[in-house]
Write an enzyme that holds these catalytic residues in place. Structure first.
Site, PDB file in Angstrom:
ATOM      1  N   LYS A 123       0.844  -1.198   0.000  1.00 51.74           N
ATOM      2  CA  LYS A 123       0.000   0.000   0.000  1.00 51.74           C
ATOM      3  C   LYS A 123       0.875   1.242   0.000  1.00 51.74           C
ATOM      4  CE  LYS A 123      -3.568   2.531   2.431  1.00 51.74           C
ATOM      5  NZ  LYS A 123      -4.678   2.501   3.374  1.00 51.74           N
ATOM      6  N   LYS A 182      -2.188  -1.583  -3.796  1.00 51.68           N
ATOM      7  CA  LYS A 182      -3.072  -0.423  -3.731  1.00 51.68           C
ATOM      8  C   LYS A 182      -2.271   0.871  -3.777  1.00 51.68           C
ATOM      9  CE  LYS A 182      -6.178   1.828  -0.568  1.00 51.68           C
ATOM     10  NZ  LYS A 182      -6.364   2.076   0.818  1.00 51.68           N
TER      11      LYS A 182
END
Ligand code: PBG
Length: 332
Positions: free
Chosen positions: A202, A256
Site C-alpha cells: 500500500k 493499492k
C-alpha cells in the site's frame, strides 16, 4: 505481406482477430463477476443515503440500505462486499476507542448483512483513520504515529469484527507486525476460518483523496501518511512487505492503488503465487467518472478495460466501486 522478422514468419496476427469467434477463442484472461469486491460506505440513520461529492455515483448508506445493497450484490453474483464507516466526528478521539466498539457502525453492518444475506462474504477495513481525531491510521503521540500501541488497538478492532461475523479482515494501516499479531489473536479465540487480506503493498498515494472525503477523514488529517505507507518509487520494498505479511499469516494480499502499480501486481503474483488483489481506489474511480461525465471518454468501456488490465497483470480479483455496474454488464 511485409516480411515478418520474428520466429514465426508465417503468422499473420490479424487472423486471430478477424472475427468475434476467433477473438473469444484466443482471449487470454476474462473478467468475471467472481473477481469483484464491492467497497461500500456505511453511515448512521435509517433509509439514509448521502452522495459522496468527489465520487459521482457512490453513496453512503445506512445499515438497513447496506443490507439491501448486499442482497443486490448477492443477486448479481458478486462474492464479497467491503464495509467502510463514515463516523460521527463527535465519536473521534485521540485513542480511537470507537474502532473496537462492538456496536460501532461497521460491526452493526457486518451483523446485519450476515443475518440477512449469510452467503455473501463481508470484508472489513482495519485502520484507525475513521475513528481518529488526527485522521491518521495509527495512534499519534507527540506528533509520532506509534507502531506497537497501534498494533494492540488494531488487534482489538480485528477481534470485534471477527466476533461480529466478518469473513475477510483487511488491515490497511501499514503498521509493522500487525498481521502476525492479528493472526495470533484470531487463533487464540478460535476464529480459525477468518481470512486476512493484507493491504501489503500500500503506497502513500494522492489517489485516496475522494475516499477520505467519503469516510470524513480528510478534514481531520494532519500531515501525510508517508511515515507508514510505502514510497511510490519503491518496488523492492513493496515486495518485501508482501513477503513479510504472507509469512505472518496473511491469506491474500493486495496492491493499492491499482492502475499506477500494475507492475507490482504482476511481480507479486509471479513471485508468491498467493491470491492477489488490486484496489482500484477512489481517485482512479473519480478520474474515470469525471472524464466520462465530460464526454471525454466512454466511461463504461474505460471501466471494463481498466478491470481487464488488472486480470492481465495477474490479479485474482479487484476491489472496485464499479462492481455492481460491471456485474450488470457481465450478466448481460
Ligand atoms: C484506510 C484506507 C484508505 C483507503 C482504504 N482504506 C485511505 C488511506 O489510507 O488514506 C483508500 C481507498 C480508496 O481511496 O478508495 N487506511
Amino acid at each position: 505481406m511485409a516480411a515478418n522478422q520474428g520466429p514465426f514468419p508465417r503468422t499473420r496476427f490479424r487472423r486471430s482477430r478477424s472475427g468475434a469467434a476467433l477473438r473469444n477463442l484466443t482471449r487470454e484472461v476474462e473478467l468475471s463477476v467472481h473477481d469483484l469486491i464491492w467497497p461500500v460506505f456505511v453511515c448512521a440513520g435509517t433509509q439514509e443515503r448521502q452522495a459522496v461529492t468527489s465520487m459521482p455515483g457512490v453513496e453512503r448508506l445506512s445499515v438497513d440500505l447496506m443490507v439491501d445493497a448486499a442482497r443486490q450484490a448477492q443477486g448479481l453474483g458478486i462474492p464479497a462486499i467491503c464495509v467502510f464507516p463514515y463516523t460521527d466526528p463527535a465519536l473521534k478521539t485521540e485513542l480511537c476507542e470507537e474502532a473496537w466498539n462492538p456496536d460501532n457502525l461497521t460491526n452493526r453492518a457486518i451483523r446485519a448483512i450476515k443475518d440477512a444475506v449469510p452467503d455473501i462474504a463481508v470484508m472489513t477495513d482495519i485502520a484507525l483513520d475513521p475513528y481518529n481525531a488526527n485522521g491518521h491510521d495509527g495512534i499519534v503521540r507527540d506528533g509520532i504515529i506509534v507502531n506497537d500501541e497501534t498494533v494492540a488497538a488494531l488487534v482489538k478492532m480485528a477481534l470485534a469484527q471477527a466476533r461480529s461475523g466478518a469473513d475477510i479482515l483487511g488491515p490497511s494501516d501499514m503498521m509493522d507486525g500487525r498481521i502476525g499479531a492479528m493472526r495470533d489473536a484470531l487463533e487464540a479465540e478460535g476464529h480459525v476460518n477468518v481470512t486476512i487480506m493484507s493491504y501489503a503493498a500500500k503506497f502513500a498515494s494522492a489517489y485516496y483523496g475522494p475516499f477520505r472525503d467519503a469516510v470524513g477523514a480528510s478534514g481531520a488529517l494532519k500531515g501525510d501518511k508517508k511515515t507508514y505507507q510505502i514510497d511510490p518509487a519503491n518496488r523492492d520494498e513493496a515486495l518485501r512487505c508482501v513477503e513479510r505479511d504472507l509469512s505472518e499469516g496473511a491469506d491474500m494480499v493486495m496492491v493499492k492503488p491499482g492502475q499506477p502499480y500494475l507492475d507490482l501486481c504482476r511481480a507479486v503474483k509471479d513471485r508468491f503465487g498467493a491470491p492477489t488483489y488490486a484496489y482500484q481506489v477512489s481517485g482512479e474511480y473519480a478520474m474515470i467518472q469525471a472524464a466520462a461525465a465530460n464526454g471525454w471518454v466512454d466511461g463504461e468501456k474505460v471501466m471494463l478495460e481498466s478491470l481487464t488490465g488488472f486480470r492481465r497483470a495477474g490479479c485474482d480479483g479487484v476491489l472496485t466501486y464499479f462492481a455492481p455496474r460491471v456485474a450488470e454488464i457481465l450478466n448481460g
